[in-house]
Motif scaffolding. Structure first.
Motif, short mmCIF file in Angstrom:
data_model
loop_
_atom_site.label_atom_id
_atom_site.label_comp_id
_atom_site.label_asym_id
_atom_site.label_seq_id
_atom_site.Cartn_x
_atom_site.Cartn_y
_atom_site.Cartn_z
N ILE A 48 0.84 -1.20 0.00
CA ILE A 48 0.00 0.00 0.00
C ILE A 48 0.88 1.25 0.00
O ILE A 48 0.60 2.22 -0.71
N LEU A 49 1.95 1.22 0.78
CA LEU A 49 2.88 2.35 0.79
C LEU A 49 3.44 2.60 -0.61
O LEU A 49 3.51 3.75 -1.07
N ALA A 50 3.80 1.52 -1.29
CA ALA A 50 4.35 1.66 -2.64
C ALA A 50 3.31 2.25 -3.59
O ALA A 50 3.63 3.09 -4.44
N ALA A 51 2.05 1.82 -3.44
CA ALA A 51 0.98 2.37 -4.29
C ALA A 51 0.78 3.86 -4.02
O ALA A 51 0.53 4.65 -4.94
N VAL A 52 0.91 4.25 -2.76
CA VAL A 52 0.81 5.67 -2.41
C VAL A 52 1.96 6.44 -3.05
O VAL A 52 1.76 7.51 -3.65
N TYR A 53 3.18 5.90 -2.96
CA TYR A 53 4.32 6.55 -3.61
C TYR A 53 4.07 6.72 -5.11
O TYR A 53 4.36 7.77 -5.69
N ARG A 54 3.54 5.66 -5.73
CA ARG A 54 3.27 5.73 -7.17
C ARG A 54 2.25 6.82 -7.49
O ARG A 54 2.44 7.62 -8.42
N ASN A 55 1.19 6.87 -6.72
CA ASN A 55 0.17 7.89 -6.97
C ASN A 55 0.69 9.30 -6.69
O ASN A 55 0.32 10.25 -7.38
N MET A 56 1.54 9.42 -5.68
CA MET A 56 2.15 10.72 -5.41
C MET A 56 3.05 11.13 -6.58
O MET A 56 3.10 12.30 -6.97
N GLY A 57 3.75 10.16 -7.14
CA GLY A 57 4.57 10.44 -8.31
C GLY A 57 3.74 10.89 -9.49
O GLY A 57 4.07 11.86 -10.18
N ALA A 58 2.62 10.19 -9.71
CA ALA A 58 1.75 10.54 -10.84
C ALA A 58 1.16 11.93 -10.67
O ALA A 58 1.11 12.73 -11.62
N ALA A 59 0.71 12.25 -9.46
CA ALA A 59 0.11 13.57 -9.21
C ALA A 59 1.14 14.68 -9.39
O ALA A 59 0.86 15.72 -9.99
N ASN A 60 2.35 14.46 -8.87
CA ASN A 60 3.40 15.47 -9.03
C ASN A 60 3.79 15.63 -10.50
O ASN A 60 4.09 16.74 -10.95
N GLN A 75 10.99 4.97 -5.61
CA GLN A 75 10.71 4.32 -4.32
C GLN A 75 9.63 3.25 -4.48
O GLN A 75 9.73 2.15 -3.92
N ALA A 76 8.60 3.59 -5.24
CA ALA A 76 7.51 2.63 -5.46
C ALA A 76 8.01 1.40 -6.19
O ALA A 76 7.68 0.26 -5.82
N TYR A 77 8.83 1.61 -7.22
CA TYR A 77 9.28 0.47 -8.02
C TYR A 77 10.15 -0.48 -7.20
O TYR A 77 10.04 -1.70 -7.32
N ARG A 78 11.01 0.07 -6.36
CA ARG A 78 11.88 -0.79 -5.54
C ARG A 78 11.05 -1.72 -4.66
O ARG A 78 11.35 -2.92 -4.54
N ILE A 79 10.01 -1.18 -4.05
CA ILE A 79 9.16 -2.01 -3.19
C ILE A 79 8.42 -3.06 -4.01
O ILE A 79 8.39 -4.24 -3.66
N HIS A 80 7.82 -2.65 -5.13
CA HIS A 80 7.05 -3.59 -5.93
C HIS A 80 7.94 -4.67 -6.54
O HIS A 80 7.53 -5.84 -6.64
N ASP A 81 9.14 -4.31 -6.94
CA ASP A 81 10.06 -5.30 -7.50
C ASP A 81 10.45 -6.32 -6.44
O ASP A 81 10.48 -7.54 -6.71
#
Length: 236
Positions: A48-60, A75-81
């Motif tokens: 969930i943290l990684a998904a939040v990072y991804r969405n924060m990246g998309a919004a920015n 940060q998101a990719y490292r967690i998901h990988d």
């Protein structure tokens, strides 16, 4: 994943819903509140943290804050990988697929902004897209699902990247699929979106598919190549 408190769930849904509504500043506020929550940083909630990072990246990214967007996405990719390596399931594969898609989008934008002078960025972009497509396909084979919302969100974007830095034939096929998937957008959503929100999401998915087709066609000749790039930069 541990049970999520109502307060954190409110911010998680707020983040995704406000992005869907294109209210990016409001989305970022929800995201910051979510990240500030201790429970989001537990081992059980890493996905969930990684998904939040991804969405924060998309919004920015939508707000033109490129460096911040890239930092969140890495940060998101490292967690998901890591999670795919630990447990290869439809969920972990789809999450990595979505994040890899954004890595490809950011690399493509950087490549175009640099006047196509850095072949490593092009290689990174197309590699990320192929990773995203492969992960989504594998998730579908395992789960038996014919489509997923992440695929609807990303197929048009994959098409544009293929058309600009990869295979134009593949880009054409993906553009057609993006258009065909658009009416299914948010069909099974459970995020509290209104009917108006769902219709808006479907319209946006259709427009992205049409934009992907336009990018594909315009990218085929030198005189219209810049038109293709301009459309992609706005639609990705």
């Amino acid at each position: 994943m541990s049970e999520i408190s109502p307060k954190l769930n409110e911010h998680l849904n707020g983040l995704t819903n406000e992005i869907s509504r294109r209210h990016f500043d409001e989305a970022l506020e929800h995201g910051r509140e979510a990240i500030a929550s201790d429970e989001l940083h537990s081992d059980e909630n890493r996905s969930i943290l990684a998904a939040v990072y991804r969405n924060m990246g998309a919004a920015n990214d939508h707000l033109g804050r490129d460096d911040i967007a890239c930092d969140y996405m890495e940060q998101a990719y490292r967690i998901h990988d890591d999670q795919v390596a630990e447990n290869r399931t439809p969920e972990t594969l789809r999450e990595r697929s979505a994040t890899a898609s954004y890595v490809g989008i950011f690399a493509t934008k950087a490549y175009l902004a640099g006047q196509r002078q850095d072949p490593e960025l092009a290689k990174k972009a197309i590699g990320a897209v192929h990773q995203a497509e492969a992960d989504m396909a594998e998730a579908g084979r395992i789960s038996g699902d014919k489509y997923h919302q992440y695929e609807i969100n990303m197929t048009g974007r994959w098409s544009m990247i293929e058309s600009l830095v990869g295979s134009k034939g593949r880009g054409f096929v993906l553009a057609g699929r993006a258009i065909s998937l658009a009416p299914l957008s948010e069909k099974n959503q459970q995020k509290g979106l209104t009917k108006k929100d769902v219709l808006r999401a479907r319209k946006r998915a259709l427009m992205r598919g049409v934009a992907a087709m336009a990018v594909n066609l315009a990218s085929r000749t030198k005189p219209t190549e810049k038109v293709a790039e301009s459309i992609a930069n706005k639609a990705m």
